[in-house]
Enzyme design. Structure first.
Site, PDB file in Angstrom:
ATOM      1  CE1 TYR A 134      -3.212   4.055  11.359  1.00  0.00           C
ATOM      2  CE2 TYR A 134      -3.115   2.758  13.071  1.00  0.00           C
ATOM      3  CZ  TYR A 134      -2.754   3.535  11.657  1.00  0.00           C
ATOM      4  OH  TYR A 134      -1.602   2.966  11.335  1.00  0.00           O
ATOM      5  CE  LYS A 209      -6.450  11.925  -1.880  1.00  0.00           C
ATOM      6  NZ  LYS A 209      -5.679  11.842  -3.608  1.00  0.00           N
ATOM      7  CG  ASP A 241      -1.853  13.186  -3.928  1.00  0.00           C
ATOM      8  OD1 ASP A 241      -2.382  14.048  -2.866  1.00  0.00           O
ATOM      9  OD2 ASP A 241      -2.904  12.705  -5.017  1.00  0.00           O
ATOM     10  CG  ASP A 265       1.270   3.355   9.309  1.00  0.00           C
ATOM     11  OD1 ASP A 265       2.578   3.151  10.268  1.00  0.00           O
ATOM     12  OD2 ASP A 265       0.638   2.735   8.914  1.00  0.00           O
ATOM     13  CG  ASP A 269       7.304   2.081   7.010  1.00  0.00           C
ATOM     14  OD1 ASP A 269       7.207   2.314   8.135  1.00  0.00           O
ATOM     15  OD2 ASP A 269       7.229   0.787   7.419  1.00  0.00           O
TER      16      ASP A 269
HETATM   17  C1  IPM Z   1       3.745   1.641  13.499  1.00  0.00           C
HETATM   18  C2  IPM Z   1       3.123   0.254  12.779  1.00  0.00           C
HETATM   19  C3  IPM Z   1       1.490   0.418  13.442  1.00  0.00           C
HETATM   20  C4  IPM Z   1       0.749   1.833  13.391  1.00  0.00           C
HETATM   21  C5  IPM Z   1       0.743  -0.920  14.060  1.00  0.00           C
HETATM   22  C6  IPM Z   1       1.931  -1.928  13.590  1.00  0.00           C
HETATM   23  C7  IPM Z   1      -0.075  -0.210  14.087  1.00  0.00           C
HETATM   24  O1  IPM Z   1       2.739   0.230  11.488  1.00  0.00           O
HETATM   25  O2  IPM Z   1       4.051   1.836  14.876  1.00  0.00           O
HETATM   26  O3  IPM Z   1       4.159   2.569  12.321  1.00  0.00           O
HETATM   27  O4  IPM Z   1       0.714   1.870  12.417  1.00  0.00           O
HETATM   28  O5  IPM Z   1       0.724   2.918  13.280  1.00  0.00           O
HETATM   29 MN    MN Z   2       3.740   1.770  10.334  1.00  0.00          MN
END
Ligand code: IPM
Ligand code: MN
Ligand code: NAD
Length: 373
Positions: A134, A209, A241, A265, A269
Protein backbone atom coordinates in the site's frame (compact mmCIF):
# COMPACT_ATOMS: atom_id res chain seq x y z
CA UNK A 1 -15.62 18.72 24.87
CA UNK A 2 -14.26 16.20 22.36
CA UNK A 3 -14.08 17.14 18.72
CA UNK A 4 -14.99 14.81 15.86
CA UNK A 5 -14.22 15.49 12.21
CA UNK A 6 -16.86 13.92 9.98
CA UNK A 7 -16.11 12.95 6.37
CA UNK A 8 -19.30 11.53 4.84
CA UNK A 9 -17.59 11.02 1.46
CA UNK A 10 -19.11 9.35 -1.59
CA UNK A 11 -22.00 7.13 -2.62
CA UNK A 12 -23.71 5.58 0.41
CA UNK A 13 -21.11 7.21 2.70
CA UNK A 14 -23.32 10.24 3.52
CA UNK A 15 -26.39 7.98 3.89
CA UNK A 16 -24.83 5.72 6.53
CA UNK A 17 -23.02 8.53 8.33
CA UNK A 18 -26.31 10.38 8.74
CA UNK A 19 -27.69 7.31 10.54
CA UNK A 20 -24.59 6.91 12.69
CA UNK A 21 -24.95 10.54 13.72
CA UNK A 22 -28.57 9.97 14.78
CA UNK A 23 -27.48 7.12 17.06
CA UNK A 24 -24.50 9.08 18.38
CA UNK A 25 -26.68 12.10 19.12
CA UNK A 26 -29.15 10.01 21.07
CA UNK A 27 -26.58 8.13 23.15
CA UNK A 28 -24.34 11.09 23.89
CA UNK A 29 -27.26 13.26 24.89
CA UNK A 30 -28.57 10.68 27.34
CA UNK A 31 -25.13 10.19 28.86
CA UNK A 32 -24.14 13.87 28.83
CA UNK A 33 -21.15 13.17 26.63
CA UNK A 34 -20.06 16.37 24.93
CA UNK A 35 -19.05 15.77 21.33
CA UNK A 36 -18.67 18.54 18.78
CA UNK A 37 -18.94 17.56 15.12
CA UNK A 38 -17.48 19.35 12.11
CA UNK A 39 -18.18 18.11 8.60
CA UNK A 40 -15.55 18.03 5.87
CA UNK A 41 -16.98 17.76 2.35
CA UNK A 42 -14.24 15.58 0.86
CA UNK A 43 -14.81 13.14 -1.97
CA UNK A 44 -15.91 13.09 -5.59
CA UNK A 45 -18.20 16.11 -5.41
CA UNK A 46 -15.51 18.32 -3.92
CA UNK A 47 -12.86 16.99 -6.30
CA UNK A 48 -14.93 17.43 -9.46
CA UNK A 49 -15.92 20.95 -8.44
CA UNK A 50 -12.55 22.23 -7.26
CA UNK A 51 -9.91 19.87 -8.64
CA UNK A 52 -8.61 19.52 -5.13
CA UNK A 53 -8.35 16.08 -3.49
CA UNK A 54 -7.24 16.88 0.07
CA UNK A 55 -5.77 20.23 1.06
CA UNK A 56 -2.91 20.57 3.51
CA UNK A 57 -5.06 22.98 5.49
CA UNK A 58 -7.79 20.33 5.83
CA UNK A 59 -5.21 17.90 7.23
CA UNK A 60 -4.22 20.52 9.76
CA UNK A 61 -7.80 21.11 10.80
CA UNK A 62 -8.37 17.38 11.13
CA UNK A 63 -5.22 17.04 13.22
CA UNK A 64 -6.89 19.14 15.91
CA UNK A 65 -9.76 16.64 16.23
CA UNK A 66 -9.98 13.86 18.80
CA UNK A 67 -11.31 11.43 16.20
CA UNK A 68 -12.50 11.21 12.60
CA UNK A 69 -15.65 9.46 11.41
CA UNK A 70 -15.65 8.56 7.72
CA UNK A 71 -18.29 7.10 5.39
CA UNK A 72 -16.65 5.90 2.18
CA UNK A 73 -14.49 7.13 -0.69
CA UNK A 74 -14.71 6.29 -4.38
CA UNK A 75 -16.94 7.29 -7.26
CA UNK A 76 -17.40 5.88 -10.77
CA UNK A 77 -16.91 9.37 -12.26
CA UNK A 78 -13.38 9.53 -10.90
CA UNK A 79 -10.47 7.32 -11.99
CA UNK A 80 -9.85 4.51 -9.45
CA UNK A 81 -7.22 5.48 -6.91
CA UNK A 82 -7.51 9.26 -7.00
CA UNK A 83 -9.90 9.48 -4.06
CA UNK A 84 -9.07 6.14 -2.43
CA UNK A 85 -5.35 6.88 -2.32
CA UNK A 86 -5.66 10.67 -2.28
CA UNK A 87 -8.02 10.87 0.67
CA UNK A 88 -8.46 7.59 2.51
CA UNK A 89 -4.91 6.25 2.38
CA UNK A 90 -3.47 9.73 2.75
CA UNK A 91 -5.40 10.16 6.01
CA UNK A 92 -4.37 6.74 7.32
CA UNK A 93 -0.72 7.47 6.53
CA UNK A 94 -0.69 11.11 7.59
CA UNK A 95 -2.14 10.27 10.99
CA UNK A 96 0.00 7.13 11.18
CA UNK A 97 -3.04 4.99 11.94
CA UNK A 98 -1.03 1.82 11.80
CA UNK A 99 -3.72 -0.47 13.19
CA UNK A 100 -6.84 -1.33 11.25
CA UNK A 101 -9.01 -3.19 13.74
CA UNK A 102 -11.88 -5.00 12.05
CA UNK A 103 -13.81 -7.23 14.46
CA UNK A 104 -15.61 -10.09 12.70
CA UNK A 105 -18.60 -11.08 14.83
CA UNK A 106 -21.59 -13.10 13.72
CA UNK A 107 -24.50 -11.78 15.75
CA UNK A 108 -27.42 -13.98 16.66
CA UNK A 109 -30.28 -13.80 14.16
CA UNK A 110 -28.09 -12.78 11.24
CA UNK A 111 -28.11 -15.04 8.20
CA UNK A 112 -24.56 -15.95 7.24
CA UNK A 113 -23.71 -17.68 3.94
CA UNK A 114 -22.30 -20.60 5.91
CA UNK A 115 -24.47 -23.72 5.83
CA UNK A 116 -24.59 -23.80 9.62
CA UNK A 117 -25.84 -20.40 10.65
CA UNK A 118 -25.37 -20.82 14.35
CA UNK A 119 -21.63 -20.52 14.37
CA UNK A 120 -19.82 -18.72 17.13
CA UNK A 121 -17.70 -16.51 14.93
CA UNK A 122 -15.84 -13.88 16.94
CA UNK A 123 -12.51 -12.86 15.47
CA UNK A 124 -10.42 -9.86 16.36
CA UNK A 125 -8.96 -9.03 12.97
CA UNK A 126 -5.88 -6.81 13.20
CA UNK A 127 -4.73 -5.46 9.86
CA UNK A 128 -1.46 -3.56 9.45
CA UNK A 129 -2.46 -0.25 7.90
CA UNK A 130 0.55 1.76 6.71
CA UNK A 131 2.97 -0.56 4.88
CA UNK A 132 3.12 -3.57 2.55
CA UNK A 133 1.97 -3.06 -1.05
CA UNK A 134 0.00 0.00 0.00
CA UNK A 135 2.99 2.36 0.24
CA UNK A 136 2.34 3.67 -3.26
CA UNK A 137 5.67 2.87 -4.88
CA UNK A 138 5.46 1.78 -8.47
CA UNK A 139 5.59 2.80 -12.08
CA UNK A 140 4.76 1.82 -15.63
CA UNK A 141 7.71 1.72 -17.98
CA UNK A 142 6.99 2.10 -21.67
CA UNK A 143 10.27 2.90 -23.42
CA UNK A 144 13.41 0.84 -24.12
CA UNK A 145 15.91 1.73 -21.44
CA UNK A 146 14.82 3.72 -18.42
CA UNK A 147 15.58 4.57 -14.86
CA UNK A 148 12.83 5.26 -12.38
CA UNK A 149 13.58 6.85 -9.07
CA UNK A 150 11.05 6.28 -6.31
CA UNK A 151 11.18 7.44 -2.76
CA UNK A 152 9.28 6.68 0.38
CA UNK A 153 9.56 9.34 3.03
CA UNK A 154 8.40 8.40 6.48
CA UNK A 155 9.05 9.94 9.87
CA UNK A 156 11.52 7.27 10.90
CA UNK A 157 13.27 6.67 7.56
CA UNK A 158 13.63 7.54 3.90
CA UNK A 159 13.92 4.79 1.31
CA UNK A 160 14.97 5.49 -2.25
CA UNK A 161 14.53 2.89 -4.98
CA UNK A 162 16.30 3.38 -8.30
CA UNK A 163 14.86 0.91 -10.75
CA UNK A 164 16.63 0.36 -14.07
CA UNK A 165 14.72 -1.38 -16.81
CA UNK A 166 15.74 -2.49 -20.31
CA UNK A 167 12.55 -3.51 -22.03
CA UNK A 168 14.31 -5.14 -25.01
CA UNK A 169 11.48 -6.86 -26.92
CA UNK A 170 8.86 -6.22 -24.27
CA UNK A 171 6.47 -3.32 -24.86
CA UNK A 172 5.58 -2.31 -21.38
CA UNK A 173 6.29 -3.23 -17.79
CA UNK A 174 4.51 -2.25 -14.61
CA UNK A 175 5.84 -2.80 -11.12
CA UNK A 176 4.84 -2.06 -7.58
CA UNK A 177 7.08 -2.30 -4.52
CA UNK A 178 5.96 -3.50 -1.10
CA UNK A 179 7.72 -2.43 2.07
CA UNK A 180 7.74 -3.88 5.56
CA UNK A 181 9.93 -2.34 8.24
CA UNK A 182 11.04 -3.85 11.50
CA UNK A 183 9.48 -0.97 13.39
CA UNK A 184 6.25 -1.27 11.38
CA UNK A 185 5.98 -5.01 11.96
CA UNK A 186 6.94 -4.75 15.63
CA UNK A 187 4.32 -2.18 16.49
CA UNK A 188 1.43 -4.02 14.84
CA UNK A 189 2.52 -7.25 16.52
CA UNK A 190 2.71 -5.51 19.89
CA UNK A 191 -0.82 -4.19 19.37
CA UNK A 192 -2.08 -7.64 18.39
CA UNK A 193 -0.51 -9.43 21.35
CA UNK A 194 -1.64 -6.74 23.79
CA UNK A 195 -5.17 -7.04 22.45
CA UNK A 196 -4.96 -10.83 22.86
CA UNK A 197 -3.91 -10.38 26.48
CA UNK A 198 -6.70 -7.89 27.14
CA UNK A 199 -9.30 -10.28 25.70
CA UNK A 200 -7.98 -13.47 27.30
CA UNK A 201 -6.97 -14.90 23.91
CA UNK A 202 -4.17 -17.46 24.15
CA UNK A 203 -3.20 -17.83 20.49
CA UNK A 204 -2.38 -15.21 17.85
CA UNK A 205 -2.56 -16.37 14.22
CA UNK A 206 -0.22 -14.48 11.92
CA UNK A 207 -1.12 -14.34 8.24
CA UNK A 208 1.49 -14.11 5.48
CA UNK A 209 2.84 -15.54 2.25
CA UNK A 210 6.36 -16.19 3.53
CA UNK A 211 6.74 -19.11 1.14
CA UNK A 212 6.75 -16.78 -1.88
CA UNK A 213 7.30 -13.21 -0.72
CA UNK A 214 10.16 -14.40 1.44
CA UNK A 215 11.84 -11.08 2.23
CA UNK A 216 8.87 -9.01 3.35
CA UNK A 217 7.07 -11.74 5.20
CA UNK A 218 10.29 -13.26 6.55
CA UNK A 219 10.72 -10.01 8.46
CA UNK A 220 7.03 -10.07 9.40
CA UNK A 221 7.41 -13.57 10.89
CA UNK A 222 10.48 -12.61 12.91
CA UNK A 223 8.58 -9.69 14.41
CA UNK A 224 5.75 -12.05 15.33
CA UNK A 225 8.14 -14.56 16.96
CA UNK A 226 9.72 -11.81 19.01
CA UNK A 227 6.41 -10.31 20.08
CA UNK A 228 5.09 -13.73 21.06
CA UNK A 229 8.11 -14.24 23.33
CA UNK A 230 7.88 -10.71 24.71
CA UNK A 231 4.21 -10.97 25.58
CA UNK A 232 4.23 -14.63 26.65
CA UNK A 233 1.37 -15.58 24.31
CA UNK A 234 1.55 -18.39 21.75
CA UNK A 235 1.55 -17.71 18.01
CA UNK A 236 1.02 -19.72 14.87
CA UNK A 237 1.90 -18.89 11.27
CA UNK A 238 -0.55 -19.56 8.48
CA UNK A 239 -0.36 -18.78 4.80
CA UNK A 240 -3.00 -16.41 3.52
CA UNK A 241 -4.46 -18.92 1.05
CA UNK A 242 -5.02 -21.46 3.82
CA UNK A 243 -6.50 -18.77 6.07
CA UNK A 244 -9.10 -18.04 3.38
CA UNK A 245 -9.97 -21.73 3.30
CA UNK A 246 -10.20 -22.08 7.08
CA UNK A 247 -12.21 -18.87 7.48
CA UNK A 248 -14.93 -20.43 5.37
CA UNK A 249 -14.70 -24.02 6.62
CA UNK A 250 -13.97 -23.49 10.28
CA UNK A 251 -13.98 -19.81 11.29
CA UNK A 252 -14.26 -20.65 15.00
CA UNK A 253 -10.66 -21.79 15.03
CA UNK A 254 -9.50 -18.17 14.78
CA UNK A 255 -9.64 -15.81 17.76
CA UNK A 256 -7.16 -13.16 16.68
CA UNK A 257 -5.71 -12.79 13.20
CA UNK A 258 -2.92 -10.34 12.46
CA UNK A 259 -2.32 -9.68 8.76
CA UNK A 260 -0.29 -7.43 6.49
CA UNK A 261 -2.17 -4.64 4.76
CA UNK A 262 -3.21 -6.21 1.44
CA UNK A 263 -4.12 -9.67 2.75
CA UNK A 264 -5.93 -7.96 5.61
CA UNK A 265 -8.00 -5.94 3.15
CA UNK A 266 -9.08 -9.02 1.23
CA UNK A 267 -9.70 -11.27 4.22
CA UNK A 268 -11.80 -8.66 6.02
CA UNK A 269 -14.27 -8.55 3.13
CA UNK A 270 -14.42 -12.34 3.48
CA UNK A 271 -14.90 -11.87 7.22
CA UNK A 272 -17.69 -9.37 6.56
CA UNK A 273 -19.46 -11.91 4.35
CA UNK A 274 -19.21 -14.52 7.13
CA UNK A 275 -20.72 -12.10 9.62
CA UNK A 276 -23.71 -11.62 7.38
CA UNK A 277 -22.69 -8.93 4.94
CA UNK A 278 -20.39 -6.08 4.12
CA UNK A 279 -22.98 -3.63 5.41
CA UNK A 280 -22.58 -4.96 8.96
CA UNK A 281 -18.81 -4.71 9.37
CA UNK A 282 -17.18 -1.87 11.34
CA UNK A 283 -13.56 -0.78 11.47
CA UNK A 284 -11.19 1.45 13.40
CA UNK A 285 -8.00 2.96 11.97
CA UNK A 286 -6.05 3.45 15.15
CA UNK A 287 -3.03 5.46 16.16
CA UNK A 288 -2.86 4.73 19.88
CA UNK A 289 -1.19 8.08 20.55
CA UNK A 290 -2.74 10.19 17.80
CA UNK A 291 -5.91 10.85 15.83
CA UNK A 292 -7.82 7.67 15.01
CA UNK A 293 -10.40 7.29 12.26
CA UNK A 294 -13.53 5.14 12.25
CA UNK A 295 -15.29 3.86 9.14
CA UNK A 296 -17.35 0.92 7.98
CA UNK A 297 -15.41 -1.78 6.09
CA UNK A 298 -17.55 -1.30 2.99
CA UNK A 299 -17.04 1.19 0.19
CA UNK A 300 -19.31 3.72 -1.48
CA UNK A 301 -21.52 1.05 -3.10
CA UNK A 302 -22.48 3.11 -6.16
CA UNK A 303 -24.86 0.33 -7.24
CA UNK A 304 -27.25 1.11 -4.37
CA UNK A 305 -26.40 4.75 -3.61
CA UNK A 306 -29.34 7.12 -3.27
CA UNK A 307 -31.88 4.30 -2.96
CA UNK A 308 -32.26 4.23 0.82
CA UNK A 309 -31.17 0.59 0.80
CA UNK A 310 -27.75 0.76 2.44
CA UNK A 311 -27.27 -1.09 5.69
CA UNK A 312 -26.22 1.53 8.29
CA UNK A 313 -25.06 -1.02 10.90
CA UNK A 314 -21.38 -1.04 9.85
CA UNK A 315 -21.25 2.75 10.23
CA UNK A 316 -23.21 2.67 13.50
CA UNK A 317 -20.91 0.02 14.99
CA UNK A 318 -17.91 2.05 13.78
CA UNK A 319 -19.21 5.02 15.73
CA UNK A 320 -19.45 2.71 18.77
CA UNK A 321 -15.78 1.79 18.28
CA UNK A 322 -15.10 5.53 18.18
CA UNK A 323 -16.92 6.16 21.47
CA UNK A 324 -15.01 3.30 23.08
CA UNK A 325 -11.70 4.77 21.92
CA UNK A 326 -12.72 8.21 23.17
CA UNK A 327 -13.21 6.70 26.63
CA UNK A 328 -16.99 6.16 26.57
CA UNK A 329 -17.21 2.40 26.88
CA UNK A 330 -20.69 2.34 28.42
CA UNK A 331 -22.07 4.37 25.52
CA UNK A 332 -20.32 2.10 23.01
CA UNK A 333 -21.75 -0.99 24.71
CA UNK A 334 -25.21 0.53 24.67
CA UNK A 335 -25.05 0.94 20.90
CA UNK A 336 -23.75 -2.58 20.33
CA UNK A 337 -26.46 -4.04 22.55
CA UNK A 338 -29.19 -2.19 20.67
CA UNK A 339 -27.81 -3.40 17.33
CA UNK A 340 -27.66 -6.95 18.69
CA UNK A 341 -31.26 -6.87 19.85
CA UNK A 342 -32.54 -5.58 16.54
CA UNK A 343 -30.59 -8.21 14.63
CA UNK A 344 -31.61 -11.00 17.00
CA UNK A 345 -35.30 -10.35 16.37
CA UNK A 346 -34.69 -11.14 12.68
CA UNK A 347 -37.55 -8.77 11.84
CA UNK A 348 -35.49 -5.95 10.44
CA UNK A 349 -33.10 -6.73 7.65
CA UNK A 350 -31.76 -4.49 4.92
CA UNK A 351 -31.52 -5.74 1.32
CA UNK A 352 -27.94 -6.99 1.73
CA UNK A 353 -29.26 -9.32 4.46
CA UNK A 354 -32.09 -10.50 2.24
CA UNK A 355 -34.72 -8.17 3.70
CA UNK A 356 -36.64 -5.03 2.77
CA UNK A 357 -35.93 -2.68 5.69
CA UNK A 358 -34.74 0.75 4.58
CA UNK A 359 -31.62 2.52 5.82
CA UNK A 360 -33.52 4.95 8.06
CA UNK A 361 -35.98 2.33 9.36
CA UNK A 362 -33.08 0.16 10.46
CA UNK A 363 -31.78 3.08 12.50
CA UNK A 364 -35.26 3.82 13.89
CA UNK A 365 -35.31 0.28 15.28
CA UNK A 366 -31.83 0.59 16.76
CA UNK A 367 -32.80 3.90 18.37
CA UNK A 368 -35.85 2.22 19.96
CA UNK A 369 -33.64 -0.41 21.56
CA UNK A 370 -31.12 1.95 23.13
CA UNK A 371 -31.14 1.27 26.87
CA UNK A 372 -32.08 4.80 27.88
CA UNK A 373 -35.18 4.88 25.69
C1 IPM B 1 -10.91 -0.69 2.69
C2 IPM B 1 -10.80 -0.27 1.25
C3 IPM B 1 -9.52 0.52 1.03
C4 IPM B 1 -8.34 -0.40 1.35
C5 IPM B 1 -9.36 1.13 -0.38
C6 IPM B 1 -10.59 1.86 -0.82
C7 IPM B 1 -8.17 2.02 -0.43
O1 IPM B 1 -10.88 -1.39 0.42
O2 IPM B 1 -10.93 0.20 3.56
O3 IPM B 1 -11.00 -1.89 2.97
O4 IPM B 1 -7.90 -1.16 0.49
O5 IPM B 1 -7.87 -0.33 2.48
MN1 MN C 1 -11.40 -3.23 1.46
P1 NAD D 1 -18.34 -1.73 -1.95
O1 NAD D 1 -17.96 -2.13 -0.58
O2 NAD D 1 -18.71 -0.32 -2.14
O3 NAD D 1 -19.56 -2.66 -2.45
C1 NAD D 1 -19.47 -4.06 -2.63
C2 NAD D 1 -20.87 -4.67 -2.64
O4 NAD D 1 -21.42 -4.63 -1.33
C3 NAD D 1 -21.85 -3.91 -3.52
O5 NAD D 1 -22.73 -4.82 -4.14
C4 NAD D 1 -22.61 -3.03 -2.54
O6 NAD D 1 -23.91 -2.71 -2.94
C5 NAD D 1 -22.62 -3.90 -1.29
N1 NAD D 1 -22.61 -3.04 -0.08
C6 NAD D 1 -21.54 -2.33 0.39
N2 NAD D 1 -21.89 -1.67 1.49
C7 NAD D 1 -23.18 -1.95 1.73
C8 NAD D 1 -24.12 -1.54 2.73
N3 NAD D 1 -23.78 -0.71 3.73
N4 NAD D 1 -25.38 -2.01 2.65
C9 NAD D 1 -25.74 -2.85 1.68
N5 NAD D 1 -24.91 -3.29 0.71
C10 NAD D 1 -23.64 -2.83 0.74
O7 NAD D 1 -17.12 -2.15 -2.89
P2 NAD D 1 -16.85 -1.88 -4.46
O8 NAD D 1 -18.13 -1.96 -5.20
O9 NAD D 1 -15.74 -2.75 -4.82
O10 NAD D 1 -16.32 -0.39 -4.52
C11 NAD D 1 -17.11 0.76 -4.74
C12 NAD D 1 -16.27 2.00 -4.51
O11 NAD D 1 -15.94 2.11 -3.13
C13 NAD D 1 -14.94 2.01 -5.24
O12 NAD D 1 -14.68 3.31 -5.65
C14 NAD D 1 -13.93 1.55 -4.19
O13 NAD D 1 -12.64 1.99 -4.46
C15 NAD D 1 -14.51 2.20 -2.97
N6 NAD D 1 -14.19 1.57 -1.69
C16 NAD D 1 -14.00 2.42 -0.63
C17 NAD D 1 -13.80 1.91 0.64
C18 NAD D 1 -13.68 2.84 1.78
O14 NAD D 1 -13.95 4.01 1.66
N7 NAD D 1 -13.27 2.38 2.95
C19 NAD D 1 -13.82 0.52 0.82
C20 NAD D 1 -14.00 -0.31 -0.28
C21 NAD D 1 -14.21 0.22 -1.52
Amino acid sequence: MQKVGVIPGDGIGPEVIKEARRVLDSVTESKSIALEFEEFPLGAGHYLKTGEVLAEETLQRLSRKDAILLGAMGDPRVKPGILEKGVLLRLRFHFDQYVNLRPVKLYEGVPSPLADNHRKIDIQFVRENTEDFYVGLGARVKSGISNTSLSLIRRAYEAKFDVGVDLKDEQELAFQIGVITKHGAKRIMDFAFQLAKKNGIDLVTSVDKANVLTEMYGLWREACEEASARHGIAKEFQYVDAVALHMVRDPERFKLLVAPNLFGDILTDLGAALQGGLGLAPSANINPSGVSMFEPVHGSAPDIAGKGMANPVGAILSSALMLDTLGHKAAADEIESAVKEVLRSGKHRTADMGGKTSTSKMTDEILKHLAHR
